[in-house]
Enzyme design. Structure first.
Site, short mmCIF file in Angstrom:
data_model
loop_
_atom_site.label_atom_id
_atom_site.label_comp_id
_atom_site.label_asym_id
_atom_site.label_seq_id
_atom_site.Cartn_x
_atom_site.Cartn_y
_atom_site.Cartn_z
N TYR A 354 0.83 -1.19 0.00
CA TYR A 354 0.00 0.00 0.00
C TYR A 354 0.87 1.25 0.00
O TYR A 354 1.84 1.34 0.76
CB TYR A 354 -0.87 0.07 1.26
CG TYR A 354 -1.83 -1.09 1.47
CD1 TYR A 354 -2.15 -1.97 0.45
CD2 TYR A 354 -2.42 -1.28 2.71
CE1 TYR A 354 -3.04 -3.01 0.66
CE2 TYR A 354 -3.30 -2.32 2.93
CZ TYR A 354 -3.61 -3.19 1.91
OH TYR A 354 -4.48 -4.22 2.13
N GLU A 429 -19.60 2.83 21.59
CA GLU A 429 -20.62 2.92 20.54
C GLU A 429 -21.24 4.31 20.44
O GLU A 429 -21.92 4.61 19.45
CB GLU A 429 -21.70 1.87 20.79
CG GLU A 429 -21.16 0.46 20.54
CD GLU A 429 -22.11 -0.64 20.95
OE1 GLU A 429 -22.01 -1.74 20.38
OE2 GLU A 429 -22.94 -0.42 21.86
#
Length: 450
Positions: A354, A429
């Site tokens: 990458y 969350e």
């Protein structure tokens, strides 16, 4: 995300904790979107927030390795079709793509989330912890969402739902890209060390960026405080190149090493020699670099000198010129040291290969007011990170902006929370609606800019 050291994230956490860096956006700063649009967006986010948690937990409990994201892709596709979008599946393997046409003509912006998990045994103790096992490199392994991709997928599903509901206010189009195989090649290389394209690159080859003028992406991290976005103009994350070195010797009895060529000794010398690539051969005053050998395999018995030793490692750089130079130096160093022992070294790079994740300076500067607006001013510059991301492949084609979203779990400290790729990695969350808000505001702001 290919992560090796948490120190940069921890420095970012310390910086974010400093009151001098957590500066609210001034009233004089340009806003990303107008107040009515932001109010409408927040109303949609409030509606989708319970689903964000449900999606994330469902995906977390059913993780899938790179190239195996069939269930996750089906969940995403079903949701997008339910929103009335035309959906492409099987893009770049198991990728899912949909485009929202706004009510008014304009530009096309893309938003990306990655879907794959890791071969990691989960140790979080969460009630929705993974019990999944799958095949990886010929072995059955436990699988876990240890890098937040479950959250990324849920966030982009939420963005799609929120923006579809606001279609009448959108000038232009938004492409939603759900990408497989960010963590690495789904298949083993062939005899020549070659693997088919995968992940972002495979999706690009199938036209996912056609007509796209900019792309945005985010990454959840536990080592930046909740509610803080970390960004950087220019190089943000390192390039990543897998290193494979085969040291070929000549087997012999361990009691008579002179009768053969010992590849274990040669490989040991190669490992030590490679440390000089960074410490003595590269100009690290310009950019940092990392060379690590993480695995050595060779031999079967205490008194047998084997024919061959196999080594694996990783190279990390932030500059393409340094990356190319480092590859040449690694190859030369390994080959010449091996030859000095009478052995031979074959060096190859990939299949993970990458480029550095480089945020377009112009797009970064233009996007900052929107990011700060979405994050209530809590956006800070972070140090370069030696982890890597194949979001960089998208940035080679169109301007892209990638940022970190703080998600320190409840009851933990950002500086000490388990990092990405840890068996104990978890997210707060409460960061999920923040992800929806930030990506949505960035997209709407881009489409509104002339």
């Amino acid at each position: 995300m290919k992560l090796r050291s948490p120190s940069s994230f921890r420095r970012a956490a310390q910086a974010a904790a400093s009151s001098t860096l957590l500066v609210l956006a001034s009233a004089a700063q340009a806003q990303g979107v107008d107040a009515p649009t932001l109010q409408a967006l927040d109303a949609q986010i409030a509606k989708v927030s319970p689903q964000l948690v449900a999606w994330r937990r469902d995906i977390h409990a059913h993780p899938e390795l790179s190239g195996q994201e069939l269930r996750t892709a089906a969940l995403v596709a079903e949701h997008l079709r339910g929103l009335g979008l035309s959906v492409q599946t099987g893009v770049g393997g198991t990728g899912v793509v949909a485009t929202l046409q706004g009510a008014h003509p304009g530009k096309l912006v893309a938003l990306r989330a990655d879907m794959d998990a890791l071969p990691v045994p989960e140790g979080t103790g969460l009630p929705f912890a993974s019990q999944v096992k799958a095949q990886y490199q010929g072995k059955e392994v436990p699988v876990m969402h240890a890098c937040g991709h479950d959250g990324h997928t849920a966030i982009l599903m939420g963005v799609a739902q929120a923006l579809v509901a606001m279609k009448g206010q959108i000038h232009g189009s938004v492409r939603f890209i759900f990408q497989p195989a960010e963590e690495g090649a789904p298949s083993e290389p062939d005899a020549k060390g070659v693997s088919p394209s995968f992940g972002a690159k495979a999706m690009i080859e199938q036209g996912v960026l056609k007509d796209v003028q900019a792309i945005y992406g985010l990454h959840l991290v536990a080592n930046i405080p909740l509610g803080v976005a970390g960004y950087r103009s220019g190089p943000l994350m390192a390039s990543a190149d897998d290193i494979h070195i085969d040291v070929q010797g000549r087997g012999a009895h361990g009691s008579a090493p002179w009768a053969g060529v010992d590849p274990i000794v040669a490989a040991s010398q190669v490992v030590l020699g490679l440390q000089t690539v960074v410490s003595r051969q590269l100009n690290i005053s310009e950019e940092p670099a990392v060379v690590t050998i993480g695995a050595i395999n060779g031999g079967t018995r205490f008194n047998i000198i084997p024919d061959k030793v196999e080594m694996q490692g990783t190279l990390r750089t932030f500059d393409e010129g340094m990356r190319s130079d480092a590859q040449k130096r690694i190859r030369n160093t390994a080959q010449l040291i091996a030859e000095s022992s009478g052995a031979k070294a074959e060096v190859r790079f990939g299949p993970v290969s990458y480029p550095a994740t480089v945020n377009s300076p112009a797009l970064t500067q233009a996007s900052l007011p929107a990011l700060k607006q979405a994050m209530n001013g809590q956006a800070v510059v972070v140090p370069k990170v030696s982890a890597s991301e194949d979001f960089s492949e998208f940035q080679k084609v169109v301007p892209g902006f990638f940022y970190f979203l703080g998600a320190t779990p409840k009851g933990q400290q950002a500086a000490t929370a388990p990092t990405n790729h840890s068996p104990r990695f978890d997210i707060n969350e409460d960061a999920l609606p923040m992800g929806v808000r930030s990506l949505s505001v960035l997209a709407l702001d881009f489409l509104n800019r002339s």
